[in-house]
Design a protein around this motif. Structure first.
Motif, PDB file in Angstrom:
ATOM      1  N   UNK A 116      -2.302   2.503  23.116  1.00 23.08           N
ATOM      2  CA  UNK A 116      -1.742   3.596  22.326  1.00 23.08           C
ATOM      3  C   UNK A 116      -1.207   3.060  21.005  1.00 23.08           C
ATOM      4  N   UNK A 117      -1.196   3.899  20.008  1.00 26.98           N
ATOM      5  CA  UNK A 117      -0.724   3.478  18.680  1.00 26.98           C
ATOM      6  C   UNK A 117       0.694   2.918  18.748  1.00 26.98           C
ATOM      7  N   UNK A 118       1.540   3.504  19.570  1.00 28.19           N
ATOM      8  CA  UNK A 118       2.931   3.037  19.634  1.00 28.19           C
ATOM      9  C   UNK A 118       3.029   1.599  20.144  1.00 28.19           C
ATOM     10  N   UNK A 119       2.015   1.159  20.904  1.00 23.93           N
ATOM     11  CA  UNK A 119       2.048  -0.200  21.428  1.00 23.93           C
ATOM     12  C   UNK A 119       1.709  -1.242  20.360  1.00 23.93           C
ATOM     13  N   UNK A 120       1.249  -0.776  19.202  1.00 20.91           N
ATOM     14  CA  UNK A 120       0.948  -1.684  18.103  1.00 20.91           C
ATOM     15  C   UNK A 120       2.084  -1.747  17.091  1.00 20.91           C
ATOM     16  N   UNK A 121       3.197  -1.101  17.420  1.00 19.69           N
ATOM     17  CA  UNK A 121       4.308  -1.017  16.462  1.00 19.69           C
ATOM     18  C   UNK A 121       4.786  -2.383  16.007  1.00 19.69           C
ATOM     19  N   UNK A 122       4.894  -3.307  16.938  1.00 17.62           N
ATOM     20  CA  UNK A 122       5.389  -4.646  16.580  1.00 17.62           C
ATOM     21  C   UNK A 122       4.438  -5.337  15.593  1.00 17.62           C
ATOM     22  N   UNK A 123       3.143  -5.221  15.839  1.00 16.78           N
ATOM     23  CA  UNK A 123       2.169  -5.836  14.936  1.00 16.78           C
ATOM     24  C   UNK A 123       2.158  -5.143  13.582  1.00 16.78           C
ATOM     25  N   UNK A 124       2.302  -3.816  13.577  1.00 13.32           N
ATOM     26  CA  UNK A 124       2.351  -3.091  12.300  1.00 13.32           C
ATOM     27  C   UNK A 124       3.540  -3.588  11.476  1.00 13.32           C
ATOM     28  N   UNK A 125       4.687  -3.743  12.137  1.00  7.98           N
ATOM     29  CA  UNK A 125       5.889  -4.197  11.437  1.00  7.98           C
ATOM     30  C   UNK A 125       5.723  -5.626  10.944  1.00  7.98           C
ATOM     31  N   UNK A 126       5.096  -6.474  11.751  1.00  5.93           N
ATOM     32  CA  UNK A 126       4.884  -7.864  11.353  1.00  5.93           C
ATOM     33  C   UNK A 126       3.976  -7.948  10.131  1.00  5.93           C
ATOM     34  N   UNK A 127       2.937  -7.116  10.108  1.00  7.38           N
ATOM     35  CA  UNK A 127       2.034  -7.108   8.961  1.00  7.38           C
ATOM     36  C   UNK A 127       2.766  -6.643   7.708  1.00  7.38           C
ATOM     37  N   UNK A 128       3.593  -5.613   7.834  1.00  4.51           N
ATOM     38  CA  UNK A 128       4.346  -5.115   6.680  1.00  4.51           C
ATOM     39  C   UNK A 128       5.301  -6.182   6.156  1.00  4.51           C
ATOM     40  N   UNK A 129       5.960  -6.902   7.069  1.00  6.45           N
ATOM     41  CA  UNK A 129       6.866  -7.982   6.650  1.00  6.45           C
ATOM     42  C   UNK A 129       6.090  -9.082   5.926  1.00  6.45           C
ATOM     43  N   UNK A 130       4.907  -9.414   6.442  1.00  2.00           N
ATOM     44  CA  UNK A 130       4.085 -10.454   5.814  1.00  2.00           C
ATOM     45  C   UNK A 130       3.670 -10.038   4.409  1.00  2.00           C
ATOM     46  N   UNK A 131       3.345  -8.769   4.229  1.00  2.00           N
ATOM     47  CA  UNK A 131       2.950  -8.279   2.907  1.00  2.00           C
ATOM     48  C   UNK A 131       4.118  -8.345   1.933  1.00  2.00           C
ATOM     49  N   UNK A 132       5.329  -8.036   2.420  1.00  2.00           N
ATOM     50  CA  UNK A 132       6.510  -8.126   1.555  1.00  2.00           C
ATOM     51  C   UNK A 132       6.777  -9.581   1.149  1.00  2.00           C
ATOM     52  N   UNK A 133       6.640 -10.497   2.123  1.00  4.11           N
ATOM     53  CA  UNK A 133       6.858 -11.912   1.802  1.00  4.11           C
ATOM     54  C   UNK A 133       5.836 -12.405   0.773  1.00  4.11           C
ATOM     55  N   UNK A 134       4.587 -11.972   0.935  1.00  4.82           N
ATOM     56  CA  UNK A 134       3.541 -12.388  -0.006  1.00  4.82           C
ATOM     57  C   UNK A 134       3.837 -11.875  -1.407  1.00  4.82           C
ATOM     58  N   UNK A 135       4.308 -10.637  -1.498  1.00  4.95           N
ATOM     59  CA  UNK A 135       4.624 -10.063  -2.807  1.00  4.95           C
ATOM     60  C   UNK A 135       5.759 -10.830  -3.480  1.00  4.95           C
ATOM     61  N   UNK A 136       6.763 -11.226  -2.692  1.00  7.89           N
ATOM     62  CA  UNK A 136       7.881 -11.989  -3.242  1.00  7.89           C
ATOM     63  C   UNK A 136       7.417 -13.365  -3.727  1.00  7.89           C
ATOM     64  N   UNK A 137       6.567 -14.020  -2.931  1.00 10.07           N
ATOM     65  CA  UNK A 137       6.057 -15.334  -3.328  1.00 10.07           C
ATOM     66  C   UNK A 137       5.201 -15.236  -4.578  1.00 10.07           C
ATOM     67  N   UNK A 138       4.405 -14.165  -4.664  1.00  7.30           N
ATOM     68  CA  UNK A 138       3.542 -13.977  -5.827  1.00  7.30           C
ATOM     69  C   UNK A 138       4.390 -13.780  -7.094  1.00  7.30           C
ATOM     70  N   UNK A 139       5.463 -12.990  -6.947  1.00  5.29           N
ATOM     71  CA  UNK A 139       6.348 -12.764  -8.086  1.00  5.29           C
ATOM     72  C   UNK A 139       7.047 -14.057  -8.499  1.00  5.29           C
ATOM     73  N   UNK A 140       7.435 -14.875  -7.525  1.00  4.12           N
ATOM     74  CA  UNK A 140       8.098 -16.135  -7.836  1.00  4.12           C
ATOM     75  C   UNK A 140       7.153 -17.102  -8.543  1.00  4.12           C
TER      76      UNK A 140
END
Length: 206
Positions: A116-140
Motif C-alpha cells: 500500500x502507498x502508506x507503507x512507502x511513507x518512510x522511503x518517500x520521506x527519506x527521498x525528500x530529505x535526500x533531495x533537500x540535502x543535495x540542494x543545500x550541497x549544490x548551493x554551497x
C-alpha cells in the motif's frame, strides 16, 4: 504478523498524506543494483507507473578537482510498479528478447505481495530529505565557486621578489598550472605559492 513491508524495512510512520491520487497498491520488481534506475526509466518510458527512491550523489573525477552529480538509488535492486499492470509486467519477464533491463516480480509464499502507498511513507520521506540535502550541497558548492580565486597564468621563468617569509629572496617560476606556481628561491628552495598571489602582487614580480 510480519508484513512484506516489515521484511523490507519499510516501517509505517505517520506523515502527511500525499496530495495526489488516492493510495494505490504496488508490486515489487527486483533487478541487479546497477540496473535499478535504468529499469525504472525504461518501464516508465513504456507507460508503466514506476517509482524507486533516488538521490543525487557527488563524485570527483579522477585526478581532478571537478565534481559531478550522479543519480543513485536509495534502495538498490528494488523498483515499485503499480499493481494494476502486474500481468503485463509478468509477460515482459517471459520475453526472450526484452526491450527492458532484466527483472523479476518479487513473490512471497508463491504469491505477489502488494504494498500500500502508506507503507512507502518512510522511503518517500527519506527521498525528500535526500533531495533537500543535495540542494543545500549544490548551493554551497556554487557559493564556494563564486568566491574561488581565479586562475592566473604566470609565465615559466618569471622572476619574483619574495615578501613575508621570502623577503629579500629572488625566485624563478619553474611550474604553474594556473592555480599554484612553484617558485625556486636562491636556486635551491622550491616553494609552492598560489598563482593569484603572484598575479595580485602579494609576491612581487621582479
Amino acid at each position: 504478523m510480519t508484513t512484506i513491508a516489515d521484511q523490507l524495512g519499510l516501517a509505517r510512520q505517520s506523515v502527511a498524506p500525499m496530495p495526489t491520487t488516492p493510495p494505490q497498491r504496488w508490486c515489487i520488481l527486483r533487478t541487479s543494483p546497477g540496473r535499478t534506475l535504468s529499469l525504472a526509466k525504461s518501464l516508465a518510458g513504456a507507460g508503466f507507473t514506476i517509482w524507486t527512491p533516488s538521490e543525487v550523489q557527488t563524485r570527483r573525477r579522477p585526478r581532478t578537482r571537478t565534481v559531478r552529480e550522479v543519480d543513485a538509488p536509495i534502495l538498490p535492486s528494488f523498483v515499485f510498479a503499480s499493481a494494476d499492470r502486474v500481468h503485463d509486467l509478468r509477460r515482459i519477464t517471459m520475453l526472450e528478447m526484452s526491450p527492458h533491463p532484466q527483472f523479476s516480480i518479487f513473490q512471497h509464499g508463491g504469491k505477489v505481495p502488494l504494498i500500500a502507498e502508506r507503507e512507502l511513507a518512510r522511503l518517500r520521506a527519506e527521498e525528500a530529505d535526500a533531495q533537500r540535502r543535495s540542494a543545500l550541497k549544490r548551493a554551497e558548492r556554487a557559493r564556494r565557486e563564486r568566491g574561488a580565486r581565479p586562475k592566473a597564468a604566470i609565465p615559466i621563468g618569471q622572476k619574483v621578489d619574495g615578501t613575508g617569509p621570502w623577503s629579500g629572496l629572488t625566485g624563478t617560476v619553474t611550474e604553474c598550472d594556473g592555480r599554484t606556481a612553484i617558485v625556486l628561491f636562491g636556486g635551491i628552495l622550491p616553494v609552492t605559492i598560489d598563482a593569484w598571489k603572484l598575479a595580485s602582487g602579494e609576491v612581487i614580480a621582479a
